[in-house]
Design a protein around this motif. Structure first.
Motif, mmCIF file in Angstrom:
data_model
loop_
_atom_site.group_PDB
_atom_site.id
_atom_site.type_symbol
_atom_site.label_atom_id
_atom_site.label_comp_id
_atom_site.label_asym_id
_atom_site.label_seq_id
_atom_site.Cartn_x
_atom_site.Cartn_y
_atom_site.Cartn_z
ATOM 1 N N THR A 145 42.571 35.885 -14.511
ATOM 2 C CA THR A 145 42.554 35.607 -13.086
ATOM 3 C C THR A 145 42.291 34.133 -12.848
ATOM 4 N N GLY A 146 42.674 33.654 -11.679
ATOM 5 C CA GLY A 146 42.493 32.251 -11.342
ATOM 6 C C GLY A 146 41.329 32.026 -10.410
ATOM 7 N N LEU A 147 41.328 30.856 -9.778
ATOM 8 C CA LEU A 147 40.198 30.464 -8.942
ATOM 9 C C LEU A 147 40.009 31.412 -7.766
ATOM 10 N N SER A 148 41.092 31.830 -7.122
ATOM 11 C CA SER A 148 40.941 32.707 -5.961
ATOM 12 C C SER A 148 40.336 34.044 -6.363
ATOM 13 N N GLY A 149 40.724 34.569 -7.530
ATOM 14 C CA GLY A 149 40.120 35.807 -8.013
ATOM 15 C C GLY A 149 38.641 35.640 -8.287
ATOM 16 N N LEU A 150 38.268 34.505 -8.878
ATOM 17 C CA LEU A 150 36.861 34.245 -9.161
ATOM 18 C C LEU A 150 36.058 34.095 -7.867
ATOM 19 N N GLN A 151 36.682 33.481 -6.850
ATOM 20 C CA GLN A 151 35.993 33.358 -5.576
ATOM 21 C C GLN A 151 35.641 34.734 -5.017
ATOM 22 N N TRP A 152 36.539 35.685 -5.168
ATOM 23 C CA TRP A 152 36.269 37.017 -4.629
ATOM 24 C C TRP A 152 35.266 37.787 -5.467
ATOM 25 N N VAL A 153 35.141 37.458 -6.738
ATOM 26 C CA VAL A 153 34.081 38.072 -7.545
ATOM 27 C C VAL A 153 32.706 37.711 -6.964
ATOM 28 N N VAL A 154 32.576 36.473 -6.486
ATOM 29 C CA VAL A 154 31.339 36.043 -5.839
ATOM 30 C C VAL A 154 31.254 36.570 -4.410
ATOM 31 N N ASP A 155 32.355 36.429 -3.664
ATOM 32 C CA ASP A 155 32.335 36.739 -2.240
ATOM 33 C C ASP A 155 32.321 38.224 -1.939
ATOM 34 N N GLY A 156 32.879 39.053 -2.822
ATOM 35 C CA GLY A 156 32.852 40.492 -2.579
ATOM 36 C C GLY A 156 31.432 40.995 -2.431
ATOM 37 N N TYR A 157 30.547 40.490 -3.263
ATOM 38 C CA TYR A 157 29.130 40.872 -3.203
ATOM 39 C C TYR A 157 28.446 40.278 -1.980
ATOM 40 N N THR A 197 35.274 39.372 6.530
ATOM 41 C CA THR A 197 36.196 39.488 5.400
ATOM 42 C C THR A 197 37.538 38.842 5.704
ATOM 43 N N ALA A 198 38.051 39.067 6.913
ATOM 44 C CA ALA A 198 39.362 38.524 7.271
ATOM 45 C C ALA A 198 39.351 37.003 7.293
ATOM 46 N N VAL A 199 38.310 36.406 7.869
ATOM 47 C CA VAL A 199 38.245 34.947 7.926
ATOM 48 C C VAL A 199 38.113 34.369 6.518
ATOM 49 N N THR A 200 37.267 34.985 5.693
ATOM 50 C CA THR A 200 37.100 34.506 4.323
ATOM 51 C C THR A 200 38.411 34.619 3.551
ATOM 52 N N TYR A 201 39.093 35.732 3.714
ATOM 53 C CA TYR A 201 40.398 35.904 3.057
ATOM 54 C C TYR A 201 41.395 34.876 3.575
ATOM 55 N N GLY A 202 41.381 34.628 4.879
ATOM 56 C CA GLY A 202 42.295 33.653 5.452
ATOM 57 C C GLY A 202 42.087 32.265 4.875
ATOM 58 N N VAL A 203 40.833 31.860 4.718
ATOM 59 C CA VAL A 203 40.541 30.540 4.148
ATOM 60 C C VAL A 203 41.043 30.461 2.707
ATOM 61 N N LEU A 249 27.065 31.685 2.398
ATOM 62 C CA LEU A 249 27.484 31.585 1.005
ATOM 63 C C LEU A 249 28.933 32.032 0.835
ATOM 64 N N ALA A 250 29.281 33.176 1.443
ATOM 65 C CA ALA A 250 30.635 33.706 1.286
ATOM 66 C C ALA A 250 31.674 32.737 1.853
ATOM 67 N N LEU A 251 31.453 32.252 3.050
ATOM 68 C CA LEU A 251 32.398 31.307 3.651
ATOM 69 C C LEU A 251 32.397 29.982 2.888
ATOM 70 N N GLY A 252 31.232 29.574 2.413
ATOM 71 C CA GLY A 252 31.141 28.328 1.658
ATOM 72 C C GLY A 252 31.938 28.367 0.372
#
Length: 469
Positions: free
Chosen positions: A37-49, A204-210, A398-401
């Motif tokens: 996985t790439g950077l976006s996948g890793l971001q969601w590993v952090v942001d999902g929690y 979730t939608a805003v974070t996904y959009g970013v 944290l999630a948005l950051g």
């Protein structure tokens, strides 16, 4: 000794859920390689929690009032354990993100109930001691997480940063069932399900959009749709809270400038201080070729400084006006993020130390005041909601950051070029610059919102000791 077993059980769960905010950071390079996985996948590993914690803290606090804090805490432990096992056996990034979100649901149930359990179990001086220990454990979690994550990833594999939760959860479940008295229930207490769903959808939608916009372009259909959905959900949330008989977050609280400034400071703190940690971990391991353990140790100075400052000066800082502790402390965090820009193409991990120490100084001043000021700003019967709202703001920041800084990093580091060390550092510098701007900007705004002359008064001794997290 037996009388402190409930405290031990509550601290086990708290430590476990807060460690999992940071323990994953040093394992990200190994996760990326193993799950392709790439950077976006890793971001969601952090942001999902983080998003699940942010979305559900307040509503699960209300649900805990209905079913009893003990039942809610036990349910949270069970869900957290099952989700941790799911994380450990995940064979794809999507499966890992889903399990991380489930972890967040369990963590929210635990985080929303631990202080209620301690409040119901202890009285007088013992309650103050219990809250103080809980606060110290919470404050130490960030530092423990990066080191433990490095040890487990180095010695075993990244999967063990999740498997390690299983024996801890089993012990906590066993203790909780026996040492806590039956919790009082308020079955008539309403749960704001529409508010919860709208808030979770908006965040979730805003974070996904970013994340999506940074990767595929801001006019890409999925990114535009996500932002539109986020805006609509945010509007629905406001309407739902205005008309709910038992709102998840009473909007009237925002009329209180102290409380609004505290929420602003809480979201800015995690954005400015912690959202760049996944990128730093990738730099240390992928570019500087450090082991996960050494990367974790390199990231420890921030948490260690914050813990020492909060512990050594917490009582003194309690009498300082919140505009200085919250607003001023956040400006210091921003300056520390700016110092991280000392990292250059030829730098070693040592270049991080000045920035980490200054950020830790700011957190040590800022963090102990956030919950106590927020709770003191509202009526006593709303203190639980206020504490939950502050912690929600932290997780949302944290999630948005993570999403924003990942997007900034990607835009500055890649462009039309392959990823090289100078490009990687350019991306880091851009991310650090945004984090610094958020820290200073949010700090100045928080400083301006607080009244000119007011000490951080109004919270009890127990509350003062409970807010080191």
């Amino acid at each position: 000794m037996r009388k402190w077993l409930p405290l031990f059980a509550a601290c086990l769960g708290t430590l476990m859920l807060l460690i999992d905010v940071t323990i994953v950071n040093v394992a990200l390079p190994d996760i990326a390689a193993d799950l392709d996985t790439g950077l976006s996948g890793l971001q969601w590993v952090v942001d999902g929690y983080a998003l699940a914690l942010a979305a559900l803290l307040l509503v699960l606090g209300s649900l805990a009032d209905r079913v009893g804090a003990k039942r809610a805490y036990l349910a949270g432990l069970v869900v957290f354990a099952v989700a941790s096992f799911g994380c450990g056996i995940a064979e794809s990034a999507a499966a890992l993100v889903a399990a991380r979100a489930l972890q967040g649901i369990g963590g929210a149930a635990m985080f929303a109930t631990t202080l209620s359990l301690l409040h119901a179990t202890y009285t007088g001086r013992d309650r103050g001691v219990a809250f103080g220990v809980w606060g110290a454990v919470s404050g130490a979690a960030a530092g423990i997480g990066v080191v433990l994550g490095g040890v487990l990833t180095d010695a075993l594999s990244w999967r063990w940063i999740f498997f390690v939760n299983l024996p801890i959860a089993v012990l906590a479940i066993g203790l909780t069932t026996t040492v806590f008295p039956p919790a009082r229930r308020r079955p008539g207490r309403a749960v704001d399900v529409p508010g919860m769903l709208a808030f979770a959808t908006a965040a979730t939608a805003v974070t996904y959009g970013v994340t999506r916009g940074g990767e595929h372009g801001w006019t890409e259909a999925a990114a535009v749709t996500a932002f539109a959905l986020g805006a609509a959900a945010a509007l629905i949330f406001v309407v739902a809270e205005m008309h709910s008989a038992a709102p998840m977050f009473p909007l009237v609280l925002l009329r209180n400038r102290d409380f609004g400034a505290t929420l602003f400071g809480a979201s800015g703190q995690t954005f400015a201080a912690f959202a760049s940690s996944p990128l730093i971990s990738l730099w240390l391991q992928q570019q500087r070729h450090m082991s996960p353990l050494h990367a974790g140790l390199a990231m420890l100075p921030m948490a260690a400084t914050a813990f020492v400052v909060a512990g050594a000066f917490g009582r003194v800082l309690h009498d300082v006006a919140p505009k200085w502790t919250i607003g001023g402390g956040l400006v210091v965090v921003g300056l520390g993020s700016w110092l991280l820009m000392l990292v250059g193409a030829e730098s070693s991990w040592v270049a991080l130390v000045p920035g980490f120490v200054v950020i830790g100084l700011g957190i040590g001043v800022n963090a102990p005041a956030l919950v106590s000021v927020g709770m003191a700003a509202v009526a006593p019967e709303q203190a639980g909601t206020a504490a939950g709202a502050v912690n929600t703001a932290r997780q949302l920041g944290l999630a948005l950051g993570v999403a924003v800084l990942g997007t900034v990093f990607r835009g500055a580091a890649t462009g039309e070029h392959p990823m090289t060390l100078p490009h990687f550092v350019a991306g880091l510098d851009a991310a650090f610059g945004v984090a610094a701007a958020v820290g200073v900007g949010f700090g100045v705004i928080s400083f301006a919102l607080f009244p000119r002359h007011r000490a951080n008064a109004g919270s009890s001794e127990a509350e003062r000791q409970a807010v080191a997290a």
